[in-house]
Design a protein around this motif. Structure first.
Motif, PDB file in Angstrom:
ATOM      1  N   LYS A   3       8.786  17.058  17.626  1.00 42.94           N
ATOM      2  CA  LYS A   3       8.541  15.900  16.731  1.00 42.94           C
ATOM      3  C   LYS A   3       7.369  15.718  15.866  1.00 42.94           C
ATOM      4  O   LYS A   3       6.206  16.537  16.244  1.00 42.94           O
ATOM      5  N   HIS A   4       7.471  14.894  14.754  1.00 40.81           N
ATOM      6  CA  HIS A   4       5.973  14.937  13.943  1.00 40.81           C
ATOM      7  C   HIS A   4       6.438  13.685  13.102  1.00 40.81           C
ATOM      8  O   HIS A   4       7.343  13.407  12.594  1.00 40.81           O
ATOM      9  N   PRO A   5       5.294  13.052  13.018  1.00 46.37           N
ATOM     10  CA  PRO A   5       5.367  11.693  12.342  1.00 46.37           C
ATOM     11  C   PRO A   5       6.014  11.627  10.919  1.00 46.37           C
ATOM     12  O   PRO A   5       6.490  10.728  10.293  1.00 46.37           O
ATOM     13  N   GLU A  52      -3.456  11.546  14.378  1.00 44.98           N
ATOM     14  CA  GLU A  52      -4.262  10.772  13.499  1.00 44.98           C
ATOM     15  C   GLU A  52      -5.783  10.869  13.821  1.00 44.98           C
ATOM     16  O   GLU A  52      -6.803  10.556  13.063  1.00 44.98           O
ATOM     17  N   TYR A  53      -6.116  10.414  15.309  1.00 43.17           N
ATOM     18  CA  TYR A  53      -7.368  10.381  15.735  1.00 43.17           C
ATOM     19  C   TYR A  53      -8.173  11.474  15.383  1.00 43.17           C
ATOM     20  O   TYR A  53      -9.267  11.587  15.101  1.00 43.17           O
ATOM     21  N   GLU A  57     -11.573  12.517  13.220  1.00 46.21           N
ATOM     22  CA  GLU A  57     -12.641  13.151  13.853  1.00 46.21           C
ATOM     23  C   GLU A  57     -13.226  14.178  12.770  1.00 46.21           C
ATOM     24  O   GLU A  57     -14.174  14.443  12.496  1.00 46.21           O
ATOM     25  N   GLU A  58     -12.207  14.861  12.292  1.00 41.40           N
ATOM     26  CA  GLU A  58     -12.463  16.176  11.702  1.00 41.40           C
ATOM     27  C   GLU A  58     -12.927  15.351  10.054  1.00 41.40           C
ATOM     28  O   GLU A  58     -13.974  15.911   9.528  1.00 41.40           O
TER      29      GLU A  58
ATOM     30  N   LEU B 346      -4.194  19.237   7.968  1.00 39.26           N
ATOM     31  CA  LEU B 346      -4.707  19.153   9.129  1.00 39.26           C
ATOM     32  C   LEU B 346      -3.654  18.406   9.962  1.00 39.26           C
ATOM     33  O   LEU B 346      -3.360  18.992  11.169  1.00 39.26           O
ATOM     34  N   GLY B 347      -3.118  17.451   9.429  1.00 36.52           N
ATOM     35  CA  GLY B 347      -1.795  16.731  10.430  1.00 36.52           C
ATOM     36  C   GLY B 347      -0.693  17.255  10.441  1.00 36.52           C
ATOM     37  O   GLY B 347      -0.052  17.596  11.409  1.00 36.52           O
TER      38      GLY B 347
END
Lengths: 454, 508
Positions: A3-5, A52-53, A57-58, B346-347
Motif C-alpha cells: 500500500k501507498h497513499p 508524511e511525518y 522531518e526531512e 521522499l514520499g
C-alpha cells in the motif's frame, strides 16, 4: 509494496491483470529489450517510502540548515522581498486553479480563463498597452523572446542592450539567441548619472539593429530620462523598441504605453510572489495594438468570445501561433508557462487597486530614499549615481565591499549585491522598516570603522 | 449527475460600477520616514499623471470573485484529467510544506545562508541523474520546453566546438510533441520529420535514409506519444551515433517506464524531464512547472549553469560546465517547485518510484482492456502493450455518424471528466489520447470506460446529442471564429473599452 497513499491500485493488481488477460505486470514491459531493463531499485529518496511525518522531518532539516535573517534581505537585482497578502495565497491555493491543466477545454475552464484574462487586462492597464500574454517564465526569457520576435518581424540581426540593464537578464538573452545568430551590442552609460549614454546609443544605432532595449528603472535603480528619444531613434531606424519595467514602479512613473513602446517585458514577482530562491517567477510580455506584433507574439493569450447562446465566454486565442499547431513554424516553443503566478498578480492588483498601487510605490520610494540618506551619512559611504532612483540604488564604499558584506553576515544581515570591488546595489521595499534600516546603518558604520582602524 | 457551477460573474473591472473608493489591502505607511524624506524628486517628465485604470475593491469582493471563478474551473482535485502526454497525476498535499525551505529566501543571498536549499538541489541533481541514467543534471530550466531549447542549444554548441558546424538538421519523429520541432527551430535548425511505420514506431529504414552528415541530432520520446516503447532504440541510437549526431530524450513520457528502464541505458545523450508531469508538481492552470536537463559523457560540459557543487561539505552554486551554453532562466529555475518534487520523491522512495512506472502502465492497459469491445474506437498495433498513454482513433464514428473526437471530448466534460488530448499526434485521425496515470483508482477507470462506451452508443443513435454537448459545464460551446476575428478579437478589457469608444481599429 502493498500500500501507498498515492498508489490506490496496489491492492487491485490481480483484478486488473485478469481483465487484461495476463498474469504479471512484467508482461506489459515485454517490448523493452531485456538488457535495457533495470535489475535494481533506483537509489533515490531516503531508501524507503517515507510517511508524511517523516517527510516533514526531512523538510524541517533542510529549512533549519538555512539561516533566518535578522531582517528581510537588502538585496534586489531582479527579485525584491515584498509582503504577500494572505488573500493572494488563499486564492492561488484553490484546488480548481492549483491542480488544473492549461485551459485547452474552455467550457470546463471558464473561471481559469477569466482569471487569466483579468491578469492580462490588469497588466494592460498598468502598462497602458493593449495586448498582454498570459505569462512567460521570467523577465530574462521574456526579453529573449522579445528580441527573437523583433528578428522575426524585421529580419535584422543586431540588438542594442544597455550596459546598465540587468546582467542576469542579459545572460539569459545571450543563451536564447545563440540559435539565430543574433548579435548583442552593449551601449555605455553615463558614469555620473547612471543613465544610458545617448551619444553612444546613437553611434551604435546602425541599419542592422533589430531591436533596442531599455530598462526603466535600470539595473542601478536609476530612472532613465530619455525614453522618448530612444523610441524616436527606433522608429526612425525601423527597429523594435523594447522596454523592461518593474511593474510596481508604474504606480508612480509613466508606463511604456505612453511612450508608444512596441514591446514591454518585466517580472510580476513584485506583485504578490514570494522570492522562492528565484522561481517560480512571472514573465510579463506585452505589445501595442499592431497586427504585425500581435501575430508574432510568443505564449498563450486568452480572449473574450461568446457561446452558442450568445453569452460572454473566454477562450485561448491566436493559437495558430503555437507549437502544438505550428510546430517548427511556431512563434515560440513555450507551453507550460507561469499561469498560477499570473493569477497571483491578478489577485494582488485587484486588492491594491488604483490607489493602492500608487501608495505602495510611493512608500517604497520614500523608504529607499530614507535608506539612501541614512546610509550616506556614514563617513566614507557615498552615492554612486546622481540621477533619482526607485527601490534600489548603488553605494560606494571606502573599502572592499566583500569585507563589509562579511561583517554584515555576522549580524545575519544580507547586504546588497556586489557590482564592483567597492560598490554594491541595495534594495529597500515596504518590508524594510525604519528600525531595520537604522540597524543596517549602524552595522555598516561599525564595519567601516573596524576596517579603518585595523 | 455532474454539474459545474455557473456564475454569471462580471469582470473584476465591472464589480464596483460607481467607482466608490475601496481598497483590498492597506499599505503599511511609515509617517516618520515620509516626514524625513519630505518630497518625491522624480523628474517631471517621468511622473505618471493619472492612476492606472485598476478596480477599487474591498477584500471580500475580491475573494468572492476569484472563489467563484475557481468554482468554474476543473483540476485533478475535482476529477480525472486523462490528458495524454501531460501526466495529470494527483499532487500530494504534503508538497505544500516544502515551501518552508525556499519561500523567504532571495536567490542572491550568501550561500552560507541557504545551505538547506542548496543541499536539496544537490540531492535532486543526484536523484535525477540516477533516474535518467545520466552523468549530470542542471535544474536551471523552468519547464519542459525550456529544457528542450537548452538541449538543442547544447547539441549546437557541441558540434560547433567539434568543428561540425555544417550539421544543420534535426530529426523529429512524426509522433513527436509539437515542442520538439519548435525548439529545434528556435535553435536555428532545419527540421526533418521521420515517418512512423504501421506499428506506430520509428521506421528504421526511413531513419537510415534521412540520416546524413548534416544530421545534428534526433529528438525522440520513448515511450512515444502513442504510448509505445521504441523497441529498436539501441539500433536507432547506433544509427544516430554513427553519424556523430546526438540522441535527445524528450522526458514528457517518462512516467510509464519510471524505475523500469532508463534513457541513459538506451543510448540517449541528453534528457529533459518535466517535473509537473512525472514528479507531481501541481500544474497551476498552465504553470509554473519545473524542468531538469541532464547529459552524459562529453555533453555534460555543455549543460546550462549554475550547477550545485559540494566542496568540503559545503554546497555552492559555483559549478560552471566547461562549454556551458549559458543560463536559460534568470536565476536557478523554479526552485519552489523543485522542492515539491523533492517532497514527492521522499514520499515514494525507491520502491514507490518503480511502482509509479508499473501502476501507470497497468492503468493504461486496463483501460484498453475495458474498451476492447468498442469497435468505433480503433487502435494502431492493438497487440502491443502501451505504457503511460494510449491513442484511440474515433474515425469510424466521424465517418459514419459525423461525431468527431472533439464532440466526444465535449461529451466527456458533461460527465464530470476532463477530456483527453485530442487531434494529437497528427498521424492518427480523430485521435483521443488518454493518459490515466497511476493515481486514478480502478473504480474511476471503470467509470471512465463506461462513460466513453455510453457516449459512443449515443453517437450511433442520436449523434446530435453528442454534437450539442457540453451542457453541464459553466458554458456551452464557444465560438472560436468570433474569438479570433480581426474586428472582434479581444485580448484585454482595455481593448474592449477602447473599441466601445471607437478608438481602436480592427487587427488587420
Amino acid at each position: 509494496m502493498d500500500k501507498h497513499p498515492w498508489l490506490p491500485n496496489l491492492s487491485s493488481v490481480e483484478d486488473m491483470l485478469k481483465e487484461i488477460g495476463i498474469n504479471n505486470i512484467d508482461e506489459l514491459f515485454r517490448d523493452i529489450p531485456e538488457e535495457l531493463k533495470l535489475k535494481r531499485l533506483l537509489n533515490v529518496g531516503k531508501g524507503k517510502p517515507l510517511s508524511e511525518y517523516e517527510i516533514l522531518e526531512e523538510i524541517n532539516k533542510k529549512a533549519n540548515r538555512n539561516v533566518d535573517l535578522a531582517a528581510p534581505p537588502f538585496i534586489g537585482g531582479g527579485i525584491c522581498p515584498h509582503y504577500v497578502p494572505y488573500a493572494v495565497k488563499f486564492i492561488t491555493s484553490r484546488s480548481e486553479f492549483y491542480t488544473a491543466y492549461t485551459p485547452y477545454q474552455p467550457e470546463i475552464s471558464q473561471g481559469l480563463l477569466q482569471a487569466l484574462f483579468e491578469y492580462q487586462s490588469l497588466m494592460a492597464e498598468l502598462l497602458e498597452m493593449e495586448v498582454v500574454n498570459s505569462s512567460m517564465y521570467d523577465w530574462g526569457s521574456a526579453l529573449a523572446e522579445a528580441v527573437l520576435m523583433a528578428n522575426r518581424v524585421n529580419g535584422k540581426k543586431t540588438v542594442l542592450v544597455p550596459e546598465n540593464s540587468n546582467p542576469f537578464h542579459k545572460e539569459v538573452l545571450n543563451t536564447w539567441i545563440q540559435g539565430k545568430d543574433l548579435k548583442v551590442v552593449e551601449v555605455k552609460y553615463d558614469r555620473q548619472k547612471g543613465e544610458i549614454d545617448i551619444n553612444d546609443l546613437e553611434k551604435k544605432f546602425n541599419d542592422d539593429v533589430t531591436a533596442v532595449y531599455v530598462q526603466q528603472p535600470n539595473f542601478f535603480g536609476v530612472f532613465e530620462e530619455n525614453i522618448e528619444h530612444i523610441v524616436d531613434l527606433a522608429k526612425h531606424k525601423k527597429a523594435i523598441s523594447i522596454m523592461g519595467v518593474n511593474p510596481l514602479s508604474l504606480g508612480l512613473i509613466k508606463p511604456p504605453g505612453q511612450y508608444d513602446i512596441d514591446v514591454a517585458v518585466g517580472d510580476g514577482q513584485e506583485l504578490g510572489l514570494s522570492m522562492n530562491f528565484g522561481g517560480p517567477l512571472m514573465g510579463i510580455f506585452a505589445v501595442r495594438w499592431d497586427a504585425s506584433l500581435v501575430r508574432q507574439m510568443p505564449g498563450r493569450i486568452v480572449g473574450i468570445t461568446r457561446d452558442s447562446e450568445g453569452n460572454r465566454g473566454y477562450t485561448l486565442i491566436l493559437q495558430t501561433r503555437e507549437q502544438f499547431i505550428k510546430r517548427e513554424k511556431a512563434t515560440s516553443n513555450i507551453t507550460t508557462n507561469e499561469g498560477l503566478m499570473a493569477i497571483a498578480n491578478a489577485v494582488y492588483l485587484s486588492l491594491l487597486g488604483k490607489d493602492g498601487i500608487r501608495e505602495l510605490a510611493e512608500e517604497i520610494y520614500y523608504r529607499s530614499h530614507y535608506a539612501m540618506k541614512k546610509l550616506t551619512q556614514i563617513s566614507g559611504i557615498t552615492r554612486a549615481f546622481k540621477s533619482d532612483f526607485f527601490e534600489e540604488f548603488v553605494l560606494k564604499f571606502p573599502t572592499k565591499y566583500d569585507i563589509i558584506k562579511e561583517m554584515l553576515k555576522r549580524h545575519k544581515i544580507q547586504g546588497g549585491l556586489k557590482i564592483s570591488e567597492n560598490t554594491a546595489l541595495f534594495c529597500f521595499t515596504e518590508v524594510h522598516n525604519k528600525q531595520s534600516i537604522d540597524t543596517l546603518a549602524s552595522v555598516l558604520a561599525e564595519a567601516i570603522g573596524n576596517v579603518e582602524t585595523s | 449527475m455532474w454539474k459545474q457551477a455557473k456564475w454569471d460573474e462580471p469582470l473584476i473591472f465591472e464589480i464596483n460600477p460607481h467607482e466608490k473608493t475601496r481598497q483590498g489591502v492597506l499599505i503599511n505607511k511609515d509617517e516618520e520616514i515620509r516626514n524625513l524624506v519630505k518630497d518625491i524628486e522624480i523628474p517631471r517628465n517621468l511622473i505618471r499623471e493619472s492612476s492606472p485604470e485598476l478596480p477599487s475593491l474591498s477584500e471580500p469582493e475580491v475573494i468572492r470573485h476569484y472563489v467563484r471563478l475557481s468554482q468554474m474551473s476543473f483540476g485533478v482535485d475535482n476529477g480525472m484529467v486523462p490528458l495524454g502526454s501531460c501526466t495529470m497525476k494527483y499532487n500530494p498535499k504534503i508538497e505544500e510544506a516544502s515551501s518552508k525551505i525556499t519561500e523567504s529566501h532571495h536567490p542572491l543571498e550568501d550561500e552560507d545562508f541557504v545551505q538547506g536549499i542548496l543541499e536539496m538541489m544537490y540531492e535532486l541533481q543526484q536523484w535525477f541523474a540516477e533516474i535518467t541514467g545520466m552523468d549530470e543534471c542542471s535544474l536551471q530550466v523552468p519547464a519542459g520546453s525550456a529544457g528542450e531549447l537548452a538541449g538543442v542549444l547544447m547539441m549546437k554548441k557541441y558540434h560547433k566546438v567539434n568543428n561540425r558546424a555544417y550539421k544543420d538538421e534535426v530529426l523529429v519523429a512524426d509522433t513527436a510533441h509539437g515542442t520538439n520541432p519548435a525548439s529545434a527551430s528556435m535553435a536555428g535548425y532545419k527540421v526533418i520529420y521521420v515517418r512512423s511505420n504501421s506499428e506506430g514506431l520509428v521506421d528504421l529504414d526511413i531513419l537510415r535514409e534521412v540520416v546524413n552528415q548534416r544530421t545534428a541530432g534526433f529528438m525522440l520520446t520513448n515511450p512515444n506519444t502513442l504510448g509505445l516503447f521504441e523497441e529498436n532504440i539501441l539500433e536507432i541510437s547506433k544509427t544516430i551515433h554513427n553519424e556523430n549526431a546526438i540522441l535527445y530524450y524528450d522526458g514528457a513520457n517518462l512516467n510509464g517506464i519510471l524505475g523500469i528502464s532508463r534513457p541513459g541505458d538506451m543510448g540517449f545523450d541528453i534528457v529533459h524531464l518535466n517535473l509537473h508531469k512525472t514528479f507531481a508538481v501541481p500544474h497551476g492552470g498552465g504553470g509554473p512547472g519545473a524542468g531538469v536537463i541532464c547529459a552524459k559523457g562529453e555533453l555534460k560540459d555543455y549543460l546550462p549553469y549554475p550547477i550545485v557543487d559540494k566542496i568540503n561539505g559545503k554546497y555552492s552554486l559555483s559549478k560552471i560546465p566547461k562549454n556551458t551554453i549559458g543560463k536559460i532562466a534568470t536565476f536557478y529555475g523554479n526552485v519552489g517547485n523543485l522542492a515539491r518534487s523533492y517532497t514527492y520523491i521522499l514520499g515514494l522512495g525507491p520502491q514507490g518510484v518503480q511502482a509509479v512506472g508499473k501502476m501507470s502502465t497497468l492503468a493504461t492497459n486496463y483501460l484498453i482492456a475495458k474498451l476492447k469491445e468498442v469497435k468505433e474506437l480503433e487502435l494502431i498495433a492493438p497487440n502491443r502493450p502501451r505504457k503511460h498513454e494510449v491513442v484511440f482513433s474515433a474515425k469510424p464514428l466521424a465517418d459514419k455518424y459525423g461525431v468527431t473526437a472533439n464532440d466526444i471530448a465535449k461529451a466527456l466534460l458533461d460527465n464530470g471528466f476532463y477530456a483527453p488530448t485530442i487531434y494529437f499526434p497528427p498521424i492518427i485521425e480523430e485521435s483521443l489520447m488518454i493518459e490515466p496515470t497511476e493515481t486514478e483508482t480502478k473504480e474511476t477507470l471503470d467509470q471512465f470506460a463506461d462513460v466513453l462506451k455510453k457516449i459512443v452508443e449515443i453517437a450511433k443513435t442520436n449523434p446530435k446529442a453528442v454534437m450539442d454537448s457540453p451542457s453541464n459545464t459553466s458554458i456551452k460551446r464557444l465560438d472560436q471564429v468570433y474569438a479570433n476575428h480581426p474586428t472582434s478579437i479581444t485580448p484585454t478589457y482595455r481593448v474592449l473599452r477602447l473599441r466601445k469608444l471607437g478608438k481602436i481599429s480592427s487587427l488587420k
